[in-house]
Write a protein that holds these residues in place. Structure first.
Motif, short mmCIF file in Angstrom:
data_model
loop_
_atom_site.label_atom_id
_atom_site.label_comp_id
_atom_site.label_asym_id
_atom_site.label_seq_id
_atom_site.Cartn_x
_atom_site.Cartn_y
_atom_site.Cartn_z
N ARG A 197 0.66 -1.10 0.30
CA ARG A 197 -0.05 0.07 0.04
C ARG A 197 0.68 1.71 -0.36
NH1 ARG A 197 -4.25 0.65 4.84
NH2 ARG A 197 -2.04 1.30 6.01
N GLU A 198 2.04 0.89 1.25
CA GLU A 198 2.43 2.43 0.77
C GLU A 198 3.60 2.67 -0.21
OE1 GLU A 198 2.03 4.48 3.42
OE2 GLU A 198 3.84 5.95 2.69
N LEU A 199 4.71 1.55 -0.77
CA LEU A 199 4.93 1.43 -1.90
C LEU A 199 4.43 1.94 -3.38
CD1 LEU A 199 6.61 -2.25 -1.82
CD2 LEU A 199 7.85 0.59 -2.16
N THR A 200 2.39 2.09 -3.25
CA THR A 200 1.65 2.40 -4.48
C THR A 200 1.51 3.84 -3.98
OG1 THR A 200 0.70 0.25 -4.26
CG2 THR A 200 -0.55 2.08 -5.65
N ARG A 201 1.02 4.35 -3.20
CA ARG A 201 1.32 5.26 -3.17
C ARG A 201 2.64 6.18 -3.06
NH1 ARG A 201 -1.89 8.08 0.33
NH2 ARG A 201 -2.92 6.48 1.49
N LEU A 202 3.81 5.78 -2.77
CA LEU A 202 5.15 6.40 -3.48
C LEU A 202 5.30 6.29 -4.84
CD1 LEU A 202 7.71 4.52 -0.66
CD2 LEU A 202 7.73 6.78 -1.20
N ALA A 203 4.90 5.02 -5.32
CA ALA A 203 5.13 5.94 -6.92
C ALA A 203 3.83 6.74 -7.41
CB ALA A 203 4.50 4.08 -7.60
N VAL A 204 2.22 6.32 -7.28
CA VAL A 204 1.20 7.44 -7.43
C VAL A 204 1.24 8.11 -7.13
CG1 VAL A 204 -1.26 6.96 -8.30
CG2 VAL A 204 0.08 4.44 -8.00
N GLU A 205 1.42 9.15 -6.05
CA GLU A 205 1.16 10.15 -5.31
C GLU A 205 2.75 10.76 -5.45
OE1 GLU A 205 -1.46 10.21 -2.12
OE2 GLU A 205 -3.22 9.12 -2.64
#
Lengths: 205, 205
Positions: free
Chosen positions: B18-26
């Motif tokens: 979840r946090e990796l996705t946030r780092l990438a997307v946002e």
DNA sequence: TAGATTGTTAATCGATTAACAATC
DNA sequence: TAGATTGTTAATCGATTAACAATC
């Protein structure tokens, strides 16, 4: 020196309390044992006895525990003797569901405030509560000394709202936002993200 | 002998994802390190590296992890490469909220069935889904090989419905009912009881 | 090269379990 | 008394952390 009680022990107490209440209310039982309770919860009897032993001696050899007494003691330990006023932040679908949830009453909690920032929702009634403007969050919470909030806002707003809650004196937050929240020492956060829970299980499928 | 991976390790992977996705997307980041990820999640960098080491070597000395690659690997490990069809049991307030929850899509899940036993609700539309008669539970789930269910029924009905879900082939249940469920070996249950979570925190207040 | 960061080992820390004397 | 069950101790088991060689 006060013995430090592990958080994992604390986290099991509400589950014991819940099952004991079920035993008393639904099955009309008066006494139980660590073995019976453990059986019902999938926990070893030794663990239950060890957990309880952090707080005192609540049972009797030979006969086990008097359920009513143990319930009373657990409510004392968990600070549930008085009802806690809770603020609900976010009046979306999930906020709506929580505002209508019957399970809070008689288990120590009462939702007394609901906030949202959507002008469409402000003023709306939700299960007897009026949705307030989030702009009034700080004044309402400080004045009423609210310590507990349930956060049901989008991830993008969660950290900012959390900072405001903490500044207003809230020290316990139950968050449904799918994001890790940064809070100062002494503020407790508990998370509920259904996707995280499902993803944990798909590993085994 | 296949090394047994601790469930507590598995439970952290969705949070990393979840946090990796946030780092990438946002934030548009391409690389990260165990230190950065740990900082953001309040977890030690050593623990993150240890957790990942159960599954392979995903990083590079000196530069850390390529976020896109690690996301891809975690999705593989957690069996999230294909979307899981989920059955929602219960069309009350909370069922309603979950049926409308946007967070399932793009994170591996899709609610494709909703069941209830209330004639008033059967046939009703919920976010594009028709509420089905719970009497048709077994046939629908077996035929469509549904493995995951979200249980949002009263505590009094939860065990009986669980038995039926298991008999119909469901092996992962996310339950919002405030009760411990008995399931056979191999069936996974994850619980969400807001009161239990709040009671854990009131101990410290 | 110098700095950064991994994956892994060993040490530490903490939680669970087994066993049993005490005693209802 | 005999049987049951507690609270507690010690042993076992498991998870986290610190440290560092390897290497990008």
């Amino acid at each position: 020196m006060i013995e430090q009680i592990p958080d994992i022990v604390i986290s099991r107490l509400p589950v014991y309390l819940r099952e004991l209440t079920r035993l008393a209310v639904e099955e009309g039982k008066v006494n139980t044992s660590s073995h019976e309770l453990g059986q019902r919860l999938g926990i070893s009897s030794a663990q239950i006895r060890k957990d309880l032993s952090h707080f005192g001696e609540f049972g009797k050899q030979g006969t086990g525990y008097h359920i009513g007494y143990l319930i009373d003691q657990l409510r004392e330990i968990l600070n549930l003797k008085e009802e806690w006023q809770v603020a609900l932040i976010g009046a979306g679908y999930l906020g709506h569901a929580l505002a209508h949830y019957q399970g809070f009453e008689h288990r120590g909690f009462h939702i007394s405030w609901v906030f949202d920032n959507d002008p469409q929702k402000i003023g709306e009634e939700m299960n007897g509560l009026i949705v307030r403007d989030i702009a009034t969050l700080e004044s309402a919470l400080s004045k009423n000394q609210i310590k507990i909030a349930i956060l049901v806002v989008p991830a993008s707003a969660a950290q900012e709202i959390t900072d405001r809650l903490v500044a207003a004196g809230v020290t316990a937050i139950l968050s449904y936002a799918p994001i890790h929240l940064k809070v100062p020492e002494g503020v407790h956060v508990s998370y509920s993200d259904p996707v995280v829970q499902l993803q944990r299980m798909t590993f085994y499928l």
